[in-house]
Structure formats: structure tokens, C-alpha cells
Design a protein around this motif. Structure first.
Motif, PDB file in Angstrom:
ATOM      1  N   UNK A   1       0.914  -1.369  -0.035  1.00  0.00           N
ATOM      2  CA  UNK A   1       0.134   0.121  -0.106  1.00  0.00           C
ATOM      3  C   UNK A   1       1.046   1.058  -0.113  1.00  0.00           C
ATOM      4  N   UNK A   2       0.627   2.136  -1.007  1.00  0.00           N
ATOM      5  CA  UNK A   2       1.449   3.356  -1.011  1.00  0.00           C
ATOM      6  C   UNK A   2       1.060   4.377   0.207  1.00  0.00           C
ATOM      7  N   UNK A   3       1.984   5.293   0.521  1.00  0.00           N
ATOM      8  CA  UNK A   3       1.927   6.248   1.562  1.00  0.00           C
ATOM      9  C   UNK A   3       0.570   7.121   1.244  1.00  0.00           C
ATOM     10  N   UNK A   4      -0.029   7.316   0.039  1.00  0.00           N
ATOM     11  CA  UNK A   4      -1.003   8.342  -0.339  1.00  0.00           C
ATOM     12  C   UNK A   4      -2.276   7.071   0.057  1.00  0.00           C
ATOM     13  N   UNK A   5      -2.201   6.095  -0.207  1.00  0.00           N
ATOM     14  CA  UNK A   5      -3.283   4.925  -0.043  1.00  0.00           C
ATOM     15  C   UNK A   5      -3.561   4.934   1.556  1.00  0.00           C
ATOM     16  N   UNK A   6      -2.412   5.072   2.540  1.00  0.00           N
ATOM     17  CA  UNK A   6      -2.728   4.981   3.881  1.00  0.00           C
ATOM     18  C   UNK A   6      -3.145   5.961   4.695  1.00  0.00           C
ATOM     19  N   UNK A   7      -3.256   7.245   3.884  1.00  0.00           N
ATOM     20  CA  UNK A   7      -3.562   8.509   4.501  1.00  0.00           C
ATOM     21  C   UNK A   7      -5.467   8.497   4.370  1.00  0.00           C
ATOM     22  N   UNK A   8      -6.044   8.755   5.462  1.00  0.00           N
ATOM     23  CA  UNK A   8      -7.520   8.568   5.219  1.00  0.00           C
ATOM     24  C   UNK A   8      -8.060  10.258   5.023  1.00  0.00           C
ATOM     25  N   UNK A   9      -8.959  10.262   4.171  1.00  0.00           N
ATOM     26  CA  UNK A   9      -9.257  11.659   3.909  1.00  0.00           C
ATOM     27  C   UNK A   9     -10.459  11.726   5.006  1.00  0.00           C
ATOM     28  N   UNK A  10     -10.779  13.182   5.298  1.00  0.00           N
ATOM     29  CA  UNK A  10     -11.808  13.327   6.329  1.00  0.00           C
ATOM     30  C   UNK A  10     -12.671  14.474   5.897  1.00  0.00           C
ATOM     31  N   UNK A  11     -13.972  14.329   6.102  1.00  0.00           N
ATOM     32  CA  UNK A  11     -14.883  15.538   5.755  1.00  0.00           C
ATOM     33  C   UNK A  11     -15.754  15.807   7.080  1.00  0.00           C
ATOM     34  N   UNK A  12     -15.190  17.214   7.715  1.00  0.00           N
ATOM     35  CA  UNK A  12     -15.847  17.529   8.881  1.00  0.00           C
ATOM     36  C   UNK A  12     -16.645  18.853   8.687  1.00  0.00           C
ATOM     37  N   UNK A  13     -17.567  18.860   9.547  1.00  0.00           N
ATOM     38  CA  UNK A  13     -18.569  19.884   9.686  1.00  0.00           C
ATOM     39  C   UNK A  13     -17.975  20.583  10.734  1.00  0.00           C
ATOM     40  N   UNK A  14     -17.786  22.009  11.080  1.00  0.00           N
ATOM     41  CA  UNK A  14     -17.464  22.656  12.330  1.00  0.00           C
ATOM     42  C   UNK A  14     -18.625  22.377  13.447  1.00  0.00           C
ATOM     43  N   UNK A  15     -19.690  22.228  13.180  1.00  0.00           N
ATOM     44  CA  UNK A  15     -20.788  22.201  14.042  1.00  0.00           C
ATOM     45  C   UNK A  15     -20.304  20.615  14.857  1.00  0.00           C
ATOM     46  N   UNK A  16     -19.848  19.951  14.413  1.00  0.00           N
ATOM     47  CA  UNK A  16     -19.398  18.515  14.912  1.00  0.00           C
ATOM     48  C   UNK A  16     -17.923  18.588  15.682  1.00  0.00           C
ATOM     49  N   UNK A  17     -17.387  19.547  15.536  1.00  0.00           N
ATOM     50  CA  UNK A  17     -16.060  19.706  16.207  1.00  0.00           C
ATOM     51  C   UNK A  17     -16.297  20.152  17.760  1.00  0.00           C
ATOM     52  N   UNK A  18     -15.553  19.712  18.725  1.00  0.00           N
ATOM     53  CA  UNK A  18     -15.655  20.148  20.181  1.00  0.00           C
ATOM     54  C   UNK A  18     -15.194  21.498  20.068  1.00  0.00           C
ATOM     55  N   UNK A  19     -15.900  22.221  21.082  1.00  0.00           N
ATOM     56  CA  UNK A  19     -15.591  23.786  21.317  1.00  0.00           C
ATOM     57  C   UNK A  19     -14.832  23.918  22.640  1.00  0.00           C
ATOM     58  N   UNK A  20     -13.590  24.591  22.886  1.00  0.00           N
ATOM     59  CA  UNK A  20     -13.059  24.753  24.256  1.00  0.00           C
ATOM     60  C   UNK A  20     -12.784  26.099  24.493  1.00  0.00           C
ATOM     61  N   UNK A  21     -13.145  26.676  25.676  1.00  0.00           N
ATOM     62  CA  UNK A  21     -12.771  27.908  25.910  1.00  0.00           C
ATOM     63  C   UNK A  21     -11.512  27.951  26.487  1.00  0.00           C
ATOM     64  N   UNK A  22     -10.785  28.843  25.996  1.00  0.00           N
ATOM     65  CA  UNK A  22      -9.398  29.015  26.270  1.00  0.00           C
ATOM     66  C   UNK A  22      -9.250  30.136  27.038  1.00  0.00           C
ATOM     67  N   UNK A  23     -10.208  31.137  27.311  1.00  0.00           N
ATOM     68  CA  UNK A  23     -10.027  32.368  28.265  1.00  0.00           C
ATOM     69  C   UNK A  23     -11.464  33.046  28.112  1.00  0.00           C
TER      70      UNK A  23
END
Length: 116
Positions: A1-23
Motif C-alpha cells: 500500500x502506498x503512503x497516499x493510500x494509507x492516508x485517510x481523507x476526512x470531511x468535517x463540519x465545524x458544528x461537529x468539532x468540540x469547542x474549548x474555552x481558552x479564556x
């Protein structure tokens, strides 16, 4: 398997990404790849991010609002649609102006200091 084939593409919606409060007034979301990361920051009006530098190359897209950026010994206002490029080691910081600002920061390599 090539290095490119080993990488997994992802499709993410910002609404599904956890939010952290820095300050107070600063919220951050992060998506992390193998050698690059993207951070979406929602920053309240008039918040100041102190000037600093780091060994990471950074690009910042202003998604919403306006901010006064310090870049080296210069100051400039960036607004929605603008992109700023900070080569590694560039002194930079920002002061949000009179409205909420959303910034999308892209770093390479990954900011390990953000992961701890």
C-alpha cells in the motif's frame, strides 16, 4: 500500500468539532492532520491576543469581523475575506475591533503545545 493510500481523507463540519474555552471571550475548535492543523477561533469584541512568535508557519483567514493585527513593527486592519501569512518566527498579535471575530488559523507543523 502506498503512503497516499494509507492516508485517510476526512470531511468535517465545524458544528461537529468540540469547542474549548481558552479564556473569557475566546473559543477554539481544532482539526488535526498529519503535518498541518486548522483552528477556528470565535473571539469577542475588543479582546486582545498578545503579540508573540512561534516556530510554526501560520496562515489566518478572517471569516467574520475585523481585527487590528500587529505584524512585526507594523499594524494593519484585516476584515472578513482577508488572509494573512506569518512565516515561522514572525512577531504577531491582534486586537478585535467592535464586533465578534471568527479567525481560521492554519499551522504547519502541528502546534503540539495546543494538544496538551
Amino acid at each position: 500500500m502506498s503512503a497516499i493510500e494509507q492516508l485517510k481523507a476526512q470531511h468535517t463540519d465545524w458544528d461537529s468539532v468540540p469547542v474549548e474555552q481558552l479564556e473569557d471571550g475566546i473559543l477554539r475548535q481544532m482539526i488535526i492532520g498529519e503535518n498541518i492543523m486548522i483552528c477556528r477561533l470565535r473571539i469577542a469584541p475588543n479582546v486582545v491576543t498578545p503579540a508573540h512568535d512561534h516556530p510554526h508557519e501560520q496562515m489566518t483567514l478572517v471569516e467574520r469581523g475585523r481585527a487590528l493585527f500587529t505584524i512585526g513593527d507594523e499594524e494593519r486592519i484585516a476584515q472578513a475575506g482577508d488572509v494573512l501569512h506569518f512565516p515561522a518566527g514572525t512577531w504577531h498579535g491582534a486586537t478585535m475591533l467592535d464586533e465578534e471575530v471568527i479567525l481560521v488559523d492554519i499551522f504547519s507543523p502541528i502546534r503540539e503545545d495546543f494538544l496538551g
